[in-house]
Design a protein around this motif. Sequence first.
Motif, PDB file in Angstrom:
ATOM      1  N   HIS A 528      38.759  60.801  12.222  1.00  0.00           N
ATOM      2  CA  HIS A 528      40.142  60.458  12.181  1.00  0.00           C
ATOM      3  C   HIS A 528      40.209  58.953  12.785  1.00  0.00           C
ATOM      4  O   HIS A 528      39.423  58.406  13.598  1.00  0.00           O
ATOM      5  CB  HIS A 528      40.757  61.322  13.428  1.00  0.00           C
ATOM      6  N   ARG A 567      47.781  60.113   6.339  1.00  0.00           N
ATOM      7  CA  ARG A 567      46.533  60.107   6.823  1.00  0.00           C
ATOM      8  C   ARG A 567      46.167  60.229   5.062  1.00  0.00           C
ATOM      9  O   ARG A 567      44.963  59.612   4.861  1.00  0.00           O
ATOM     10  CB  ARG A 567      45.904  61.286   7.333  1.00  0.00           C
ATOM     11  N   LYS A 579      38.567  64.608   4.411  1.00  0.00           N
ATOM     12  CA  LYS A 579      38.090  64.262   5.728  1.00  0.00           C
ATOM     13  C   LYS A 579      36.539  64.814   6.138  1.00  0.00           C
ATOM     14  O   LYS A 579      36.332  65.942   5.640  1.00  0.00           O
ATOM     15  CB  LYS A 579      38.879  64.710   6.942  1.00  0.00           C
TER      16      LYS A 579
END
Length: 593
Positions: A528, A567, A579
């Motif tokens: 993140h 994101r 991710k």
Amino acid sequence: MAGSSELYSPVLSDALVILGAAGIVIPVFSRFRITPVIGFILVGVLVGPFGLGRHVFDHPWLSYITITDPGGLEVFAEFGIILLLFSIGLELSFGRLWEMRRLVFGLGSLELIVIGGSLTFILSAIGQNFTGALALGLALALSSTALVLKITNTTTPVGRAALSMLLFEDIALVPIIFLLGALAPHAAADGMGNLINTLIWGTVVLLALLVFGRYLLPPLFAQAARTKSPELFLAASLLVVILASLATAAAGLSPIVGALVAGLLIAETEYHSEVEQITEPFKGLALGVFLITIGMSIDLQVIWENLGSILVATVGVILLKAVVTGLLLRMMGARRGTSTETGILMSSPSETTLIVLTAAGSAQLIQPGTAMFWQIVTAIGLTVTPLLSLFGRMMARRVDAGEPLHQPPEHTGEPHTVIVGFGRVGRLVADMLATHNKPYIAIDSDTDLVSQGRRLGYTVSFGDAGRGDALMRLGADQANAVILTMDEPVTAQRMVRKLRQQFPDLPVLVRARDPEHAAQLYRAGATHAVPETLESSLQLSEAVLIETGVAMGPVIASIHEKRDEFRESIMEQGGLSEKPALKSSSLEDSLHA
């Protein structure tokens, strides 16, 4: 040609040089994260009478890019010092000054007396007459208020120690000047009487400023605030500073004493933040003018002809002051790192050294050649002060390496979170983890942050997480997450790559400056990356929605949805489709997982 020569104004030409220097030096040096102090001094060397100004008669066009009237800048340089002392007073208050009384009048007086006495003894031993040696010793014992407080943070242990000594030196400047007058051959008879008379009138003026300022300043600034006119508020601020400075100067004290008192008085009102903000640009520009005048006093030819003796004198003064200041701090209980860094930071001479040297020359205590020699030493010392600051930090880290402060906290082998960087963001993350009973271990390479954190009960140790096996010693192989909070983009990217190579499955959460930086972190392998700019916008949006009557549940849902959109967009920018690890929707959610 005649018309153009009539239009030429030396004052406007000098103003153009100064403003041009500020417009070039500040952004260029800030771009490379270097203090503009060095830049202003180098500009002074270049455009002064010993630089390009030396060739004005041969090349008249150089008058447009050089300082044609160096003496005309002195009033602006003095005003810069006055505004600097005024800003110091704004950062203080009588309460804080009283809390620092032990450092100001204990450490500050010891530092000045011991260093001044040591330099006097050494200069007397090498042939200088005693009165001249005393004048030089006291002058060189002073440290630069203008530069040191510009470099350091007065909320840190190093900053507080430096501030206390500098405050005492500024207070002691007045009796030093009068002591030199009393020692003068032509003033020996009535010097003490003048000193006593000045101290009496100075005390009366200071008491009057304290009394009248306490009752007159609040209504004055309240009236200025009601007009909602920034110009009137600025005029009122400058009026207070100038009147206080003129009052102390009329009593025989230094104008900077009045400026300091004015700052202290305004600091006790609710308008001090506005005053500080509105006078900041003037202080910075005036300080730049002062630094340019310092550079103009450096004659490179004289330095070259006396290079050996000047270097020996400069290094000798710096070493003596650094060692004595460090030992005094250590004797008063300061940590070794704080003592070392403060000693080196305070080791160069001061802008007030030049004032004392001028007074000593006027009193015929030293010869003009001797005064010129030590003025050059002082100018060189001021120029290298930012470099001494960097060297002091480096030495403090090495010196502190053997103290218990740097022993890494023991971890029990259970999953925990590792926090790299313990500034504002790192401490907030630690608070949130502690609130939810989540174990953590923090690490930082700033000794002051580490010692402050430990005093407040945080689990934090000293170390450079980017070197060696520092993270392994903190149990990164058994951690449930590593949080990188430092505001250093290149370092953060390097550490993300290193962590991803060593621990492929370890969640790595990183503070990012903006979406572009976040995309780079994702490419490096971050789980993140949280851009500060976007998070502040989301928090503001959340507050607006709640205040306008939207229910909390839909607000949280929409904020999370928007965060996910951000994101995804950032990861697409970084060339990633998904991710590498966690699926949580926010940094906070990841910490709670």
